[in-house]
Design an enzyme around this catalytic site. Structure first.
Site, PDB file in Angstrom:
ATOM      1  CE  LYS A 241      -3.693   2.537  -0.299  1.00 25.84           C
ATOM      2  NZ  LYS A 241      -4.287   3.493  -0.310  1.00 25.84           N
ATOM      3  CB  CYS A 295      -3.037   9.694  -0.102  1.00 27.13           C
ATOM      4  SG  CYS A 295      -4.776   8.800   0.361  1.00 27.13           S
TER       5      CYS A 295
END
Length: 464
Positions: A241, A295
């Site tokens: 991720k 993010c």
């Protein structure tokens, strides 16, 4: 929500069960394994909704009573997410999805625990895992033998094994091997959350043991039409991720650095990038006024800060991307001075304040820094964004889009090209002296302004 113990009576558990996987999938889809989803934000609510449409037995948990109250009424607080509002309304109406502010009650009743809460960073750029710690402590109070905990929120590598699992082990009444823990990262973009969760990409699954990986795979193989990619362990899944986000940050930094060579080289860097990308091994992004969102600007620090291994490339990429708002302001100032206008005497409009078109998200938006730097130079700064109701984070005077025609301005900066800006009638505006096109989105604009496109350079006169 059906009680976990009563629903599984005579069937068994998901983790550590001898029942074949086909029977487990059938039990999951029939609601025999109640699900609790902790965190109902812009990624958590779509995830809870997809779980609910598959198994019909989900309770969503959030500490915000307004969020819970709206969901209990079948309303959806997440906007600009296609299909989510109607899906939530249907799921609440047929009792497939419920909501609560009481995580410990949800933990007591659930057998599948899905955690998708924020991991912010501190002012010192350290990952702040306090929210995750609190949720895991709540889950521990209701953890039952055979339960499985699925962590979807992005965290520093080793968090699932050394922090989540160890806390559950220490604060529950269970022993190692009696419950499962896996890291199964969300791979979701705002504006397409349901599509992504249902199967735009395979689901990555890595457990703290083989049985955790197997049990988690049963769940996500049922939800995700593209299936599951299992990896060696939870830490590997966490790294997958992070690496996805770090690749983008470094790549965008490369594009932004190349874009700053536009003037000295005297070329359209965007053209060069486009042609370079015709080679299958080249995938350079386009330059722009900065990088925002919840993010990419934060994930590099999940490796830079907690670990001793040097990360000079990641640090340099952050510096380059963080510098782009200042680069944008410098071009505004250069353009104004070329037209004989002092920046302290200028009126400037910023078009697009969110970090991405069509997404109501301002975290780390480059427009924040741009507005603050312009105001610090004593410019009079206005801002337009059709998605926002609050403008507190920006050092601007907010105005409606239709007021642009009444305002004579010296500079205009396109930061985020919302679809609504396509309705602007440019011929009805007084030409600003300077236009900064941060995203190369004004290609067909005809104006006599001094125009600078990041990565393409400046042009005086008709811009078409």
């Amino acid at each position: 929500m059906t009680d976990a113990n009563s629903s599984r009576e005579g069937f068994g558990s998901l983790y550590g069960a001898s029942t074949d996987e086909g029977a487990q999938k059938e039990a999951f889809t029939s609601g025999k394994f109640p699900v609790a989803v902790y965190g109902l934000g812009k990624m958590g609510l779509p995830l809870a909704a997809v779980f609910a449409e598959i198994c019909g037995n989900v309770i969503g948990v959030d500490i915000d009573p307004d969020v819970v109250s709206s969901l209990q009424n079948g309303d959806c607080h997440i906007k600009q997410e296609p299909g989510l509002g109607s899906l939530v309304a249907d799921l609440v109406n047929n009792d497939s999805l419920q909501a609560t502010t009481e995580p410990r009650e949800a933990a007591r009743d659930a057998s599948i625990h899905v955690v998708i809460v924020p991991t912010p960073i501190t002012e010192q750029k350290e990952p702040d895992l306090a929210i995750l710690d609190t949720v895991i402590a709540d889950i521990a109070t209701g953890l039952t033998e055979g339960d499985i905990v699925l962590v979807e929120c992005t965290v520093p590598p080793k968090t699932t094994e050394t922090r989540v699992f160890e806390r559950l082990l220490g604060e529950s009444d269970l022993n190692r091997g009696e419950f499962g823990v896996a890291f199964c990262p969300e791979r979701t973009s705002s504006g397409r959350a349901l599509e992504d969760i249902r199967g735009a990409y395979p689901k990555v699954v890595g457990g703290i043991d083989d049985e955790s990986t197997r049990a988690a795979s049963v769940i996500y193989d049922t939800i995700n039409s593209e299936g599951v990619l299992t990896v060696s362990d939870a830490t590997t899944a966490e790294a997958v991720k992070l690496f996805e986000g770090l690749y983008r940050d470094v790549n965008i930094a490369l594009a932004n650095e190349l874009g700053q060579f536009t003037d000295e080289l005297g070329i359209d860097v965007r053209e060069a990038i486009d042609i370079a990308n015709t080679q299958p091994f080249c995938h350079i992004h386009n330059p722009g006024p900065g990088v925002g969102g919840h993010c990419i600007p934060y994930y590099p620090y999940f490796l830079i800060k907690p670990f001793e291994t040097p990360a000079p490339l990641l640090s340099a990429a952050r510096e380059v991307n963080d510098s782009m708002p200042s680069f944008t302001v410098a071009k505004v100032r250069e353009g104004l001075e070329s037209q004989g206008i002092a920046i302290e005497d200028a009126k400037i409009v910023i078009l697009g304040l969110t970090y991405r078109p069509g997404v109501k998200e301002i975290r780390a938006s480059p427009a924040i820094s741009i507005s603050q730097e312009l105001s610090a130079l004593d410019a009079e700064v206005f801002g337009i964004d059709p998605l926002l109701d609050s403008f507190e984070e920006f050092d601007i005077q907010p105005i409606e889009q239709d007021k642009l025609y009444e305002l004579s301005v010296d500079g205009l900066i396109l930061v985020t090209p919302h679809e609504e800006f396509e309705q602007i009638q440019w011929t009805e505006l007084d030409d600003p002296a300077v236009i900064i096109d941060g995203r190369a989105s004004l290609e067909n604009l005809e104006t006599d302004s001094w125009v600078y496109t990041i990565g393409r350079g400046k042009q005086i006169g008709k811009y078409s």
